[in-house]
Write a protein that holds these residues in place. Structure first.
Motif, PDB file in Angstrom:
ATOM      1  N   ARG A 174      38.885  30.990  51.893  1.00  0.00           N
ATOM      2  CA  ARG A 174      37.517  31.281  52.373  1.00  0.00           C
ATOM      3  C   ARG A 174      37.055  32.595  52.271  1.00  0.00           C
ATOM      4  NH1 ARG A 174      35.239  26.425  52.983  1.00  0.00           N
ATOM      5  NH2 ARG A 174      33.263  27.305  53.674  1.00  0.00           N
ATOM      6  N   THR A 175      35.749  32.894  52.054  1.00  0.00           N
ATOM      7  CA  THR A 175      35.342  34.291  52.590  1.00  0.00           C
ATOM      8  C   THR A 175      34.092  34.190  53.719  1.00  0.00           C
ATOM      9  OG1 THR A 175      34.382  36.313  51.736  1.00  0.00           O
ATOM     10  CG2 THR A 175      33.602  34.242  50.686  1.00  0.00           C
ATOM     11  N   ALA A 176      33.927  35.076  54.414  1.00  0.00           N
ATOM     12  CA  ALA A 176      33.161  34.859  55.492  1.00  0.00           C
ATOM     13  C   ALA A 176      32.458  36.195  56.088  1.00  0.00           C
ATOM     14  CB  ALA A 176      33.628  34.398  56.844  1.00  0.00           C
ATOM     15  N   PHE A 177      31.248  36.087  56.346  1.00  0.00           N
ATOM     16  CA  PHE A 177      30.488  37.562  56.791  1.00  0.00           C
ATOM     17  C   PHE A 177      30.117  37.074  58.346  1.00  0.00           C
ATOM     18  CE2 PHE A 177      26.597  39.541  57.739  1.00  0.00           C
ATOM     19  CZ  PHE A 177      26.720  40.884  57.127  1.00  0.00           C
ATOM     20  N   ALA A 178      30.572  38.186  59.233  1.00  0.00           N
ATOM     21  CA  ALA A 178      30.043  37.559  60.865  1.00  0.00           C
ATOM     22  C   ALA A 178      29.327  38.944  61.206  1.00  0.00           C
ATOM     23  CB  ALA A 178      31.336  37.531  61.581  1.00  0.00           C
ATOM     24  N   VAL A 179      28.379  38.856  62.238  1.00  0.00           N
ATOM     25  CA  VAL A 179      27.947  40.038  62.817  1.00  0.00           C
ATOM     26  C   VAL A 179      27.898  39.770  64.498  1.00  0.00           C
ATOM     27  CG1 VAL A 179      25.594  41.204  63.373  1.00  0.00           C
ATOM     28  CG2 VAL A 179      26.172  40.294  61.285  1.00  0.00           C
ATOM     29  N   ASP A 180      28.630  40.891  65.035  1.00  0.00           N
ATOM     30  CA  ASP A 180      28.847  40.663  66.476  1.00  0.00           C
ATOM     31  C   ASP A 180      29.356  39.567  66.992  1.00  0.00           C
ATOM     32  OD1 ASP A 180      27.358  43.006  66.800  1.00  0.00           O
ATOM     33  OD2 ASP A 180      25.411  42.081  67.341  1.00  0.00           O
ATOM     34  N   GLY A 181      30.563  39.324  66.116  1.00  0.00           N
ATOM     35  CA  GLY A 181      31.559  38.078  66.564  1.00  0.00           C
ATOM     36  C   GLY A 181      30.825  36.727  66.094  1.00  0.00           C
TER      37      GLY A 181
END
Length: 217
Positions: A174-181
């Motif tokens: 998987r690849t993922a993108f997160a902002v402020d957790g």
């Protein structure tokens, strides 16, 4: 330290270490100002700052970014974007073979294979996740870079002078993108699909970036 960057290799040194970046600058007038571990980027038009080394296997990219709005030239609340796992299908062994041709012009990145998040795109009305397929260059956008996810609610858009902690992860399948957790996007990937180059992508704005880090997982 201030430097004026056209297309070329940049050494940005801080805290005893050095990071190598390659700038593809549509305006020819971008300015970079380093203060400690913080880089202020003024991008009059399209700009991609590529981390100069490819990444492979499992890794995490993290950084803090703030789009500035202080009534100064080029202040614009939009387009805190990024590319990752980028490669050039026509030049698999030389990613920068067409760097001068790309030159920061957004439409020419359709020639690459990559993942993309446009945070606060379309004049800060959308935050979108796309997968690009470079061999389809010249086809309609829905074929070249199909939409894989989208937010339009204000909580997922930019706010003036508000720092965001961004994390991009490639791990296992998987690849993922997160902002402020908070994970905003996640996608299953095939072996090797997460390998490639990371690029910070800005358009006509003034942005602070600090704490850039790459971790091997």
């Amino acid at each position: 330290m201030k430097c004026f960057a056209l297309i070329g290799l940049l050494w940005l040194a801080a805290c005893g270490s050095a990071e190598r970046w390659i700038a593809e600058d549509e305006s020819g007038a971008v300015t970079l100002t380093r203060r400690g571990d913080t880089l202020e980027i003024v991008a009059p038009a399209g700009l991609t700052l590529w981390y100069a080394e490819p990444l492979g296997g499992d890794y995490r990219i993290s950084y803090d970014a703030t789009v500035l709005m202080e009534q100064r030239p080029h202040d614009r609340l939009a387009d805190l974007n990024c590319f990752w796992a980028a490669s050039d299908p026509l030049h698999p062994d030389d990613f920068f073979a067409r760097s001068s041709w790309r030159g920061g012009v957004f439409a020419r990145y359709n020639s690459l294979d990559l993942f993309y998040v446009g945070y606060g795109g379309n004049d800060n009305t959308t935050t979108r996740f796309r997968r690009y397929y470079g061999l389809r260059y010249g086809a309609p956008n829905d074929e070249v870079k199909p939409l894989a996810g989208e937010y339009t609610d204000p909580e997922f858009l930019l706010r003036p002078n508000r720092p965001l902690h961004i994390e991009i992860t490639v791990e296992g399948s998987r690849t993922a993108f997160a902002v402020d957790g908070r994970m905003l996007f996640s996608r299953r990937i095939e072996p090797g699909e997460g390998d490639g180059y990371f690029g910070l992508r800005l358009l006509s704005n003034r942005t602070l970036v600090s704490g850039f880090k790459i971790e091997r997982l």
